[in-house]
Write an enzyme that holds these catalytic residues in place. Structure first.
Site, PDB file in Angstrom:
ATOM      1  N   CYS A   1       0.826  -1.207   0.000  1.00  0.00           N
ATOM      2  CA  CYS A   1       0.000   0.000   0.000  1.00  0.00           C
ATOM      3  C   CYS A   1       0.863   1.261   0.000  1.00  0.00           C
ATOM      4  O   CYS A   1       1.868   1.337   0.707  1.00  0.00           O
ATOM      5  CB  CYS A   1      -0.931  -0.001   1.196  1.00  0.00           C
ATOM      6  SG  CYS A   1      -2.224  -1.257   1.095  1.00  0.00           S
TER       7      CYS A   1
ATOM      8  N   ALA B   1      -3.600  -3.094  -2.305  1.00  0.00           N
ATOM      9  CA  ALA B   1      -4.985  -3.334  -1.925  1.00  0.00           C
ATOM     10  C   ALA B   1      -5.882  -2.216  -2.443  1.00  0.00           C
ATOM     11  O   ALA B   1      -5.677  -1.037  -2.131  1.00  0.00           O
ATOM     12  CB  ALA B   1      -5.090  -3.427  -0.399  1.00  0.00           C
TER      13      ALA B   1
ATOM     14  N   GLN C   1      -5.234  -6.367  -6.408  1.00  0.00           N
ATOM     15  CA  GLN C   1      -5.715  -7.000  -5.183  1.00  0.00           C
ATOM     16  C   GLN C   1      -6.969  -6.279  -4.713  1.00  0.00           C
ATOM     17  O   GLN C   1      -6.926  -5.091  -4.385  1.00  0.00           O
ATOM     18  CB  GLN C   1      -4.647  -6.972  -4.090  1.00  0.00           C
ATOM     19  CG  GLN C   1      -5.050  -7.795  -2.867  1.00  0.00           C
ATOM     20  CD  GLN C   1      -4.088  -7.629  -1.708  1.00  0.00           C
ATOM     21  OE1 GLN C   1      -3.945  -6.531  -1.180  1.00  0.00           O
ATOM     22  NE2 GLN C   1      -3.445  -8.716  -1.302  1.00  0.00           N
TER      23      GLN C   1
ATOM     24  N   TYR D   1      -8.279  -8.299   7.464  1.00  0.00           N
ATOM     25  CA  TYR D   1      -9.304  -7.518   6.773  1.00  0.00           C
ATOM     26  C   TYR D   1     -10.600  -8.332   6.684  1.00  0.00           C
ATOM     27  O   TYR D   1     -10.700  -9.426   7.239  1.00  0.00           O
ATOM     28  CB  TYR D   1      -8.781  -7.023   5.433  1.00  0.00           C
ATOM     29  CG  TYR D   1      -7.573  -6.119   5.612  1.00  0.00           C
ATOM     30  CD1 TYR D   1      -7.639  -5.024   6.468  1.00  0.00           C
ATOM     31  CD2 TYR D   1      -6.362  -6.396   4.991  1.00  0.00           C
ATOM     32  CE1 TYR D   1      -6.529  -4.206   6.681  1.00  0.00           C
ATOM     33  CE2 TYR D   1      -5.243  -5.589   5.190  1.00  0.00           C
ATOM     34  CZ  TYR D   1      -5.340  -4.499   6.040  1.00  0.00           C
ATOM     35  OH  TYR D   1      -4.242  -3.699   6.272  1.00  0.00           O
TER      36      TYR D   1
ATOM     37  N   ARG E   1      -5.079 -14.248  -1.507  1.00  0.00           N
ATOM     38  CA  ARG E   1      -4.062 -14.195  -0.467  1.00  0.00           C
ATOM     39  C   ARG E   1      -4.745 -14.467   0.861  1.00  0.00           C
ATOM     40  O   ARG E   1      -5.801 -13.891   1.152  1.00  0.00           O
ATOM     41  CB  ARG E   1      -3.374 -12.830  -0.418  1.00  0.00           C
ATOM     42  CG  ARG E   1      -2.134 -12.837   0.492  1.00  0.00           C
ATOM     43  CD  ARG E   1      -1.348 -11.553   0.401  1.00  0.00           C
ATOM     44  NE  ARG E   1       0.011 -11.740   0.932  1.00  0.00           N
ATOM     45  CZ  ARG E   1       0.920 -10.779   0.984  1.00  0.00           C
ATOM     46  NH1 ARG E   1       0.640  -9.564   0.544  1.00  0.00           N
ATOM     47  NH2 ARG E   1       2.118 -11.020   1.462  1.00  0.00           N
TER      48      ARG E   1
ATOM     49  N   GLY F   1       8.689  -8.346  -0.984  1.00  0.00           N
ATOM     50  CA  GLY F   1       7.950  -7.139  -0.655  1.00  0.00           C
ATOM     51  C   GLY F   1       8.815  -5.961  -0.260  1.00  0.00           C
ATOM     52  O   GLY F   1       9.194  -5.143  -1.100  1.00  0.00           O
TER      53      GLY F   1
END
Length: 363
Positions: free
Chosen positions: A25, A57, A100, A182, A230, A323
């Site tokens: 993000c 996201a 995503q 989430y 994911r 990442g």
């Protein structure tokens, strides 16, 4: 020949290597719209030589954003901005692009991570959060409203609508965000889901929401384009979501034709106790890989070329996601290719940058 730099096919899509840029993000959008920052950021990463890039996201509705600064794809304006980003990248890179899709649930309406961790109220551009049950993540977060059954079904539709918009914007793949505490993860875990309707209680009921979302997206997204997911394989908390349940979910998704599963952990409960170290999440990916036919992506403190090579070479996972190290060094795959005597695709403008004695590095 390097296994990390060998090709892999997922559905109808070919990837020239097994390096994945995972969602990271950027908290740089206004009203969900792609900004110049995103063009610069993803433009750079599209020249990294990775096999796949997953955009951060992106919320299926305004209330599903992690923060007021997150990307969204809930309307025409957001769709057009996303299409412009994809079109710009496509001029100079053939790297497959995944989006995503997310709804943050009770972890929504928070500030950017470099700001004070405190719920953003309505008066400052925030909103009332929602969740499977009215249980706050912690005292810094909003206490969510429990979703009605009708609202749950509407969110399933919002995921499907977002998938249609993503396709029209030129996106190649969809990744459903079912990890990191989430909304989908909130439904899966008995720690956050205390419902008594068809979406709560038994494992079958807690899995219903994500399976409905997958099927709704798959019904409207073109068949030649993949839909992956994911997940967090464990909550790292006693009596929470765990690996055994993740395997059952993975098998159910595999049966439905899920394109891949991207295995992370944690993020649901502040009581989590995680022993962090190199490859600390890889065993979860390996355990799931042994039970499914779809490709598995591993993640978690994978920082070195030899480390990533070993994961795919030994069959612990099919692909690896890099990442934070990719943020630190957007040319990580270049260095990995050099270390493993492999080749990586870069724009011709960069050919002259190959180190002396490594002229065959680029293609």
């Amino acid at each position: 020949m390097s296994k990390l730099f060998s090709p892999i096919k997922i559905g109808a899509q070919n990837f020239e290597n097994r390096i994945v840029i995972p969602p990271m993000c950027q908290y740089s959008a206004t009203n969900g719209l792609v900004s110049d920052w995103h063009l610069m950021h993803y433009g750079s990463l599209s020249h990294s030589g990775a096999g796949l890039m997953i955009l951060e996201a992106t919320s299926v509705c305004p209330e599903g954003r992690l923060s007021p600064f997150d990307l969204g794809i809930w309307g025409d304006e957001q769709e057009q901005a996303m299409a412009s980003l994809v079109s710009s990248i496509r001029q100079y890179s053939k790297m497959p692009i995944t989006i995503q899709l997310v709804h943050a649930g009770r972890k929504a309406s928070m500030p950017a991570p470099w700001q004070e961790e405190k719920h953003v109220p309505v008066s400052q551009g925030g909103w009332q959060t929602v969740a499977p049950s009215a249980i706050a993540f912690d005292t810094n977060y909003d206490t969510p409203q429990e979703l009605t059954t009708e609202q749950v079904k509407n969110i399933v539709k919002q995921f499907a609508d977002a998938a249609v918009r993503a396709d029209k914007a030129g996106i190649d793949f969809i990744e459903i965000h079912g990890a990191h505490g989430y909304l989908i993860h909130q439904f899966l875990s008995p720690l956050s889901n205390h419902r008594t309707d068809q979406y709560g209680g038994s494992l079958e009921n807690r899995m219903r929401f994500v399976l409905e979302i997958f099927q709704a997206i798959r019904a409207v997204f073109p068949k030649h384009k993949g839909v992956g997911i994911r997940i967090s394989a464990t909550d790292w908390v006693d009596d929470g979501w765990n690996l055994d349940e993740s395997i059952i979910l993975a098998k159910a998704l595999d049966k439905l034709g899920c394109s891949y599963i991207h295995v992370s952990t944690g993020g649901l409960d502040i009581r989590q106790k995680i022993l962090v170290g190199p490859n600390y999440q890889v065993p979860f990916a390996q355990a799931i890989k042994q039970q499914v036919s779809m490709p598995v992506i591993a993640v978690g403190l994978i920082t070195e070329a030899a480390q990533a090579e070993a994961i795919v070479l030994t069959g612990q996972a099919d692909m690896v996601a890099i990442g934070r190290d990719m943020l630190f060094n957007p040319h990580w795959p270049w260095f990995a290719a050099k270390a493993l005597a492999a080749q990586v695709t870069v724009p011709p403008q960069y050919y002259r940058s190959a180190p002396h004695g490594a002229k065959a590095l680029f293609k």
